[in-house]
Design an enzyme around this catalytic site. Structure first.
Site, PDB file in Angstrom:
ATOM      1  N   SER A  63     -22.167  10.071 -38.647  1.00 47.31           N
ATOM      2  CA  SER A  63     -23.373   9.590 -39.325  1.00 47.31           C
ATOM      3  C   SER A  63     -24.162   8.592 -38.483  1.00 47.31           C
ATOM      4  O   SER A  63     -24.701   7.607 -38.989  1.00 47.31           O
ATOM      5  CB  SER A  63     -23.013   8.978 -40.687  1.00 47.31           C
ATOM      6  OG  SER A  63     -22.482   9.961 -41.553  1.00 47.31           O
TER       7      SER A  63
ATOM      8  N   HIS B 258     -13.011  18.966 -32.055  1.00 44.13           N
ATOM      9  CA  HIS B 258     -13.802  18.370 -33.135  1.00 44.13           C
ATOM     10  C   HIS B 258     -13.026  18.476 -34.439  1.00 44.13           C
ATOM     11  O   HIS B 258     -12.286  19.443 -34.658  1.00 44.13           O
ATOM     12  CB  HIS B 258     -15.151  19.075 -33.265  1.00 44.13           C
ATOM     13  CG  HIS B 258     -16.117  18.369 -34.154  1.00 44.13           C
ATOM     14  ND1 HIS B 258     -16.080  18.476 -35.524  1.00 44.13           N
ATOM     15  CD2 HIS B 258     -17.145  17.520 -33.868  1.00 44.13           C
ATOM     16  CE1 HIS B 258     -17.050  17.737 -36.046  1.00 44.13           C
ATOM     17  NE2 HIS B 258     -17.703  17.142 -35.071  1.00 44.13           N
TER      18      HIS B 258
ATOM     19  N   GLU C 211     -14.619  10.110 -33.749  1.00 45.50           N
ATOM     20  CA  GLU C 211     -15.342  10.484 -34.959  1.00 45.50           C
ATOM     21  C   GLU C 211     -14.419  10.348 -36.169  1.00 45.50           C
ATOM     22  O   GLU C 211     -13.602  11.238 -36.429  1.00 45.50           O
ATOM     23  CB  GLU C 211     -15.846  11.926 -34.868  1.00 45.50           C
ATOM     24  CG  GLU C 211     -16.924  12.147 -33.847  1.00 45.50           C
ATOM     25  CD  GLU C 211     -17.637  13.484 -34.073  1.00 45.50           C
ATOM     26  OE1 GLU C 211     -18.865  13.486 -34.150  1.00 45.50           O
ATOM     27  OE2 GLU C 211     -16.944  14.500 -34.190  1.00 45.50           O
TER      28      GLU C 211
ATOM     29  N   ASN D 169     -24.571  17.513 -31.302  1.00 42.50           N
ATOM     30  CA  ASN D 169     -23.784  18.661 -31.741  1.00 42.50           C
ATOM     31  C   ASN D 169     -24.572  19.362 -32.848  1.00 42.50           C
ATOM     32  O   ASN D 169     -24.628  18.891 -33.979  1.00 42.50           O
ATOM     33  CB  ASN D 169     -22.421  18.189 -32.254  1.00 42.50           C
ATOM     34  CG  ASN D 169     -21.570  19.332 -32.783  1.00 42.50           C
ATOM     35  OD1 ASN D 169     -21.898  20.506 -32.622  1.00 42.50           O
ATOM     36  ND2 ASN D 169     -20.476  18.989 -33.438  1.00 42.50           N
TER      37      ASN D 169
ATOM     38  N   GLY E 202     -21.138  13.415 -41.425  1.00 41.82           N
ATOM     39  CA  GLY E 202     -22.040  14.074 -42.364  1.00 41.82           C
ATOM     40  C   GLY E 202     -22.057  13.481 -43.757  1.00 41.82           C
ATOM     41  O   GLY E 202     -22.666  14.041 -44.664  1.00 41.82           O
TER      42      GLY E 202
ATOM     43  N   GLU F 227     -13.798  19.309 -37.299  1.00 37.67           N
ATOM     44  CA  GLU F 227     -14.058  20.531 -38.064  1.00 37.67           C
ATOM     45  C   GLU F 227     -13.279  21.713 -37.498  1.00 37.67           C
ATOM     46  O   GLU F 227     -12.883  22.609 -38.237  1.00 37.67           O
ATOM     47  CB  GLU F 227     -15.569  20.805 -38.092  1.00 37.67           C
ATOM     48  CG  GLU F 227     -16.313  19.784 -38.939  1.00 37.67           C
ATOM     49  CD  GLU F 227     -17.781  19.657 -38.615  1.00 37.67           C
ATOM     50  OE1 GLU F 227     -18.434  18.792 -39.233  1.00 37.67           O
ATOM     51  OE2 GLU F 227     -18.275  20.396 -37.737  1.00 37.67           O
TER      52      GLU F 227
ATOM     53  N   LYS G 197     -23.933  22.079 -34.280  1.00 34.17           N
ATOM     54  CA  LYS G 197     -23.035  22.786 -35.199  1.00 34.17           C
ATOM     55  C   LYS G 197     -23.574  24.194 -35.495  1.00 34.17           C
ATOM     56  O   LYS G 197     -24.159  24.822 -34.620  1.00 34.17           O
ATOM     57  CB  LYS G 197     -22.803  21.953 -36.458  1.00 34.17           C
ATOM     58  CG  LYS G 197     -22.260  20.557 -36.130  1.00 34.17           C
ATOM     59  CD  LYS G 197     -21.810  19.790 -37.329  1.00 34.17           C
ATOM     60  CE  LYS G 197     -21.266  18.436 -36.889  1.00 34.17           C
ATOM     61  NZ  LYS G 197     -20.744  17.645 -38.023  1.00 34.17           N
TER      62      LYS G 197
END
Length: 249
Positions: free
Chosen positions: A211, A97, A167, A10, A173, A99, A12
């Site tokens: 991560s 996702h 996730e 991904n 991250g 985010e 992003k």
């Protein structure tokens, strides 16, 4: 049952066109060096899809998008439909996702509608689920993930058209990762929840994300019911991403 691993990147909101082409070309070059032990998927920003498709042409690396709209067409400024993505050469689409859920307020119902649109367009839906740190600390991780699965997976989902990505929000991250025991617990629970929810549930790919890097990929990917990874930052570096792929055996 043996499930061929899937290593998905991904990208992003990163990179300009030249960066995307260079990254895709680097991966394309790697595919010529030997046999791939896993399937590879990259999901660039919308604006780079065409360029990346060209750079990956003739290689086994698959192309996907990071999101889609639930509608086929209409007055949805700034959005992209699943059919448009398919037309560009995408075979997969990430939906739900964390985010997107956090930044855009996407609910399970919204994610389900997007996943349904992806399936209708002939795309494989990569449906993301995961808990926040507060939910992990409260001991509600399994319930949160189960509710997201039940609310986000559309009718018609099966092993051929659906991938599930776990996730943990707090690990994305941050450099933090759950313990192997925690990852295994969630993946085992997801497999049990999918029984009766998704056709051919024992064959659905379950990816871990959060991560993932060359240093921890091998032990994570060796866990039962972990059938690959959804990789963020490490997918922006050809060598790191390829090392993660090589960890999947």
């Amino acid at each position: 049952m043996t499930i061929k691993p899937l290593i998905a990147g991904n990208w992003k909101m990163n990179g300009l066109t030249a960066d995307a082409i260079a990254l895709a070309a680097g991966l394309a070059g790697k595919t010529k060096a030997g046999v791939m032990t896993a399937d590879m998927l990259v999901c660039p920003p919308f604006v780079h899809l065409s360029a990346v498709a060209g750079a990956l042409a003739g290689t086994p690396v698959m192309l996907g998008a990071q999101d889609c709209h639930a509608a086929i067409s209409g007055a949805h400024t700034g959005d992209v439909s699943a059919a448009m993505l398919r037309d560009l050469g995408c075979g997969h689409c990430i939906v739900g996702h964390s985010e997107r859920r956090a930044d855009h307020g996407e609910t399970d119902a919204v994610v389900r509608d997007k996943a349904a649109a992806a399936l209708e367009a002939g795309l494989v839906a990569v449906i993301c689920v995961g808990e926040t740190l507060a939910q992990r600390d409260a001991g509600t991780t399994l319930g949160v993930v189960e509710n997201q699965l039940r609310g986000s997976v559309p009718e018609g989902a099966d092993a051929a058209n659906t991938v599930i990505a776990y996730e943990p929000v707090w690990a994305i991250g941050t450099g933090l990762t759950p313990t192997l025991e925690q990852i295994a617990e969630v993946h085992d629970h997801m497999r049990s929840v999918l029984d009766g929810l998704v056709a051919e549930s024992v064959s659905v790919r379950l990816l871990y994300g959060g991560s993932v890097n060359p240093g921890n990929a091998k032990e994570i990917l060796a866990l039962d019911n972990v059938n690959g990874g959804l990789v963020g930052g490490a997918s922006l570096k050809v060598d790191d991403f390829w090392k993660i792929l090589e960890s999947a055996v």
